[in-house]
Design a protein around this motif. Sequence first.
Motif, PDB file in Angstrom:
ATOM      1  N   GLU A 162       0.590  -1.050  -0.004  1.00  0.00           N
ATOM      2  CA  GLU A 162       0.058  -0.274   0.308  1.00  0.00           C
ATOM      3  C   GLU A 162       0.773   1.491  -0.301  1.00  0.00           C
ATOM      4  N   GLY A 163       2.336   0.723  -0.067  1.00  0.00           N
ATOM      5  CA  GLY A 163       2.882   2.112   0.077  1.00  0.00           C
ATOM      6  C   GLY A 163       3.764   2.601   1.422  1.00  0.00           C
ATOM      7  N   PHE A 164       4.732   3.221   1.557  1.00  0.00           N
ATOM      8  CA  PHE A 164       5.231   3.488   2.317  1.00  0.00           C
ATOM      9  C   PHE A 164       4.795   4.011   3.543  1.00  0.00           C
ATOM     10  N   ALA A 165       5.047   4.373   4.842  1.00  0.00           N
ATOM     11  CA  ALA A 165       4.812   5.109   5.955  1.00  0.00           C
ATOM     12  C   ALA A 165       5.451   4.825   7.392  1.00  0.00           C
ATOM     13  N   ALA A 166       5.527   5.908   7.523  1.00  0.00           N
ATOM     14  CA  ALA A 166       6.788   5.668   9.234  1.00  0.00           C
ATOM     15  C   ALA A 166       5.876   7.245  10.505  1.00  0.00           C
ATOM     16  N   HIS A 167       5.872   6.301  11.681  1.00  0.00           N
ATOM     17  CA  HIS A 167       5.884   7.134  12.924  1.00  0.00           C
ATOM     18  C   HIS A 167       7.175   7.084  13.434  1.00  0.00           C
ATOM     19  N   PHE A 168       6.882   8.518  13.866  1.00  0.00           N
ATOM     20  CA  PHE A 168       8.457   9.357  14.984  1.00  0.00           C
ATOM     21  C   PHE A 168       7.710   9.929  15.794  1.00  0.00           C
ATOM     22  N   PRO A 169       8.732   9.830  17.136  1.00  0.00           N
ATOM     23  CA  PRO A 169       8.460  10.368  18.693  1.00  0.00           C
ATOM     24  C   PRO A 169       8.259  11.653  18.091  1.00  0.00           C
ATOM     25  N   TYR A 215       3.515  11.563  11.631  1.00  0.00           N
ATOM     26  CA  TYR A 215       3.729  10.218  10.708  1.00  0.00           C
ATOM     27  C   TYR A 215       3.455  10.270   9.228  1.00  0.00           C
ATOM     28  N   TYR A 216       4.362  10.482   8.819  1.00  0.00           N
ATOM     29  CA  TYR A 216       4.215  10.166   6.801  1.00  0.00           C
ATOM     30  C   TYR A 216       3.296   8.912   6.168  1.00  0.00           C
ATOM     31  N   LEU A 217       3.246   9.269   5.304  1.00  0.00           N
ATOM     32  CA  LEU A 217       2.569   8.480   4.298  1.00  0.00           C
ATOM     33  C   LEU A 217       2.367   8.752   3.008  1.00  0.00           C
ATOM     34  N   GLN A 218       3.001   8.619   2.154  1.00  0.00           N
ATOM     35  CA  GLN A 218       3.911   8.334   0.868  1.00  0.00           C
ATOM     36  C   GLN A 218       2.375   8.873  -0.300  1.00  0.00           C
ATOM     37  N   CYS A 219       2.337   9.229  -0.948  1.00  0.00           N
ATOM     38  CA  CYS A 219       1.209   9.663  -1.940  1.00  0.00           C
ATOM     39  C   CYS A 219       2.195  10.439  -3.062  1.00  0.00           C
ATOM     40  N   PRO A 220       0.866  10.390  -4.283  1.00  0.00           N
ATOM     41  CA  PRO A 220       1.904  11.442  -5.148  1.00  0.00           C
ATOM     42  C   PRO A 220       1.904  13.074  -4.543  1.00  0.00           C
ATOM     43  N   PRO A 221       3.626  13.077  -5.501  1.00  0.00           N
ATOM     44  CA  PRO A 221       3.978  14.161  -4.755  1.00  0.00           C
ATOM     45  C   PRO A 221       3.064  15.478  -5.338  1.00  0.00           C
ATOM     46  N   ASP A 222       2.259  15.715  -5.767  1.00  0.00           N
ATOM     47  CA  ASP A 222       1.603  17.547  -5.980  1.00  0.00           C
ATOM     48  C   ASP A 222       0.056  16.456  -5.532  1.00  0.00           C
ATOM     49  N   ASP A 223       0.019  15.163  -4.826  1.00  0.00           N
ATOM     50  CA  ASP A 223      -1.799  15.162  -3.654  1.00  0.00           C
ATOM     51  C   ASP A 223      -1.767  16.357  -3.332  1.00  0.00           C
ATOM     52  N   ARG A 278      -9.201   9.720   7.054  1.00  0.00           N
ATOM     53  CA  ARG A 278      -8.342   8.627   5.554  1.00  0.00           C
ATOM     54  C   ARG A 278      -7.382   8.279   6.535  1.00  0.00           C
ATOM     55  N   VAL A 279      -6.531   9.495   6.872  1.00  0.00           N
ATOM     56  CA  VAL A 279      -5.136   9.519   7.255  1.00  0.00           C
ATOM     57  C   VAL A 279      -4.917   7.993   8.067  1.00  0.00           C
ATOM     58  N   TRP A 280      -5.608   8.242   9.562  1.00  0.00           N
ATOM     59  CA  TRP A 280      -6.066   7.129  10.503  1.00  0.00           C
ATOM     60  C   TRP A 280      -5.606   5.816   9.734  1.00  0.00           C
ATOM     61  N   ASP A 281      -7.305   5.740   9.007  1.00  0.00           N
ATOM     62  CA  ASP A 281      -7.091   4.308   8.085  1.00  0.00           C
ATOM     63  C   ASP A 281      -5.574   4.313   7.348  1.00  0.00           C
ATOM     64  N   ALA A 282      -5.121   4.998   6.316  1.00  0.00           N
ATOM     65  CA  ALA A 282      -4.036   4.789   5.970  1.00  0.00           C
ATOM     66  C   ALA A 282      -2.703   4.223   7.158  1.00  0.00           C
ATOM     67  N   LEU A 283      -2.390   4.709   8.126  1.00  0.00           N
ATOM     68  CA  LEU A 283      -1.648   4.461   8.669  1.00  0.00           C
ATOM     69  C   LEU A 283      -1.884   2.939   9.429  1.00  0.00           C
ATOM     70  N   GLY A 304       1.007  -1.457   9.617  1.00  0.00           N
ATOM     71  CA  GLY A 304       0.460  -2.858  10.373  1.00  0.00           C
ATOM     72  C   GLY A 304       0.029  -2.713  12.071  1.00  0.00           C
ATOM     73  N   ASP A 305      -0.887  -1.572  12.406  1.00  0.00           N
ATOM     74  CA  ASP A 305      -1.229  -1.088  13.474  1.00  0.00           C
ATOM     75  C   ASP A 305      -2.605  -1.516  13.309  1.00  0.00           C
ATOM     76  N   PRO A 306      -3.341  -2.405  13.584  1.00  0.00           N
ATOM     77  CA  PRO A 306      -4.877  -2.173  13.177  1.00  0.00           C
ATOM     78  C   PRO A 306      -5.637  -1.455  14.633  1.00  0.00           C
ATOM     79  N   GLY A 307      -4.053  -1.456  15.370  1.00  0.00           N
ATOM     80  CA  GLY A 307      -5.399  -1.002  17.060  1.00  0.00           C
ATOM     81  C   GLY A 307      -4.335   0.914  17.623  1.00  0.00           C
ATOM     82  N   LEU A 308      -3.829   1.017  16.486  1.00  0.00           N
ATOM     83  CA  LEU A 308      -2.658   2.367  16.656  1.00  0.00           C
ATOM     84  C   LEU A 308      -3.857   3.238  17.432  1.00  0.00           C
ATOM     85  N   VAL A 309      -3.342   4.020  18.369  1.00  0.00           N
ATOM     86  CA  VAL A 309      -4.775   5.065  18.744  1.00  0.00           C
ATOM     87  C   VAL A 309      -4.272   6.996  18.120  1.00  0.00           C
ATOM     88  N   SER A 310      -5.523   7.295  18.297  1.00  0.00           N
ATOM     89  CA  SER A 310      -5.471   8.012  17.180  1.00  0.00           C
ATOM     90  C   SER A 310      -5.426   9.552  18.492  1.00  0.00           C
TER      91      SER A 310
END
Length: 417
Positions: free
Chosen positions: A218-225, A233-241, A250-255, A260-266
């Motif tokens: 589904e693409g790259f993602a990252a989570h940093f303190p 958080y970072y989500l890969q997307c088209p550069p002209d999005d 949509r952000v939380w669903d994609a993250l 790979g963390d269905p229980g990620l706290v928003s």
Amino acid sequence: MAEEARQLQDSSESTTVVVIGAGPAGMAVATLLRHSGIDCVVLERRSRDHVAQRQRAGIVETRAVRMFDSWGLTDRVLGGVPYDGILEFRVDGRSRLVSDSDGSDGPPARLCPQQVLVQKLTATYLEDGGDLRFEAADVSLHDLTGDRPTVRYRTADGTSRTITCDFVAGCDGDHGVSRRTVPDGVLTAYAFDHGIGWLTVLADAPPPAHPLLAAGREGFAAHFPRGPRASRYYLQCPPDDDPDAWPEARVWDALRTRLGDPGLVSGPITDREIFRLRSLVHDPMRYGRLFLVGDAAHIVSPMGGKGMNLALYDADLFARAVRDSVQGDDTALHTYSARCLRRVWNDQEFSHWLTRTLHDAGDAEPFLRNLARARLDRLFTSPAAASAFAELMTGLDPTGDAVAREVPGNLSAIGGD
């Protein structure tokens, strides 16, 4: 005419270094110069509140921590907490932990958001008697190839000021006036567009146990303190999005999917933007008595966290070079650009490698995807590969930063280096 001349004379000043820009690069330069007893003036076009709240990088790497330690400034300028050196990689939801510890002695990296570092550098600089001027408009640089450059600007109340100096430190970023002042044809620009966009999201949500990088179909993602109760958080997307195409749901669903963390706290999203991953290097990093520092000279893909740390490295070399020059030795000024660029290209290569590896491991065409996953597998299973990765992540270079000695020239010569 006589009155105008008198006002111009009254508004003229002199100092050793004028620093353009009060971000991490500028405030590091200024703080190190003041710590060395060297006079300088910092000019910043934005307000103090704006500068203090700019949020970007979050890890001060081992090399930079040890640099501040060598100046005796670590306790004063570094906030945050020690970083345990553990990165988590998730490929298709499978987790692997990788250490960036190279086993050397000395203080470790710090989890320290950029705004905290800038705030502490600013406080230290002012406590040491530094001169910092916000809302400096219409900054212009003159006579950079002469013996005494001048910097002109307008104060918030409209007063025109002129500062004569020995050196100018251009720390005002990729779009600042410093590099724009250099005549066409003097600098060579090496640019690369990765063709990748990131949606970057700042939220009041629990940070991860370790900085997390994830690759999947589904693409790259990252989570940093970014603090005890904040995350980036970072989500890969088209550069002209368009950021508006990413509502909170949509952000939380994609993250949750990509991490790979269905229980990620928003949590409440406080900032979001889309930027294009690109790399840029200008060579040389000097024109006469103007020395480019940080983003004014180079932009690096954010993968690997090298941007702010390269700026701190530049600042250290420049401050030491000026200190030597004041004491009668210009050698380090003449080698400044070559020494900086050696590190810049080293970090550019590492960031490019990591960028391509994690993005190709996700949604690239099958051949490239399998190559990228082979590289990750080698990182996870080979002690030698893990050791090389750790060395590059920490920023330590066992060969040092020595370069071929250049024949010193006249500092007023165009291009300098």
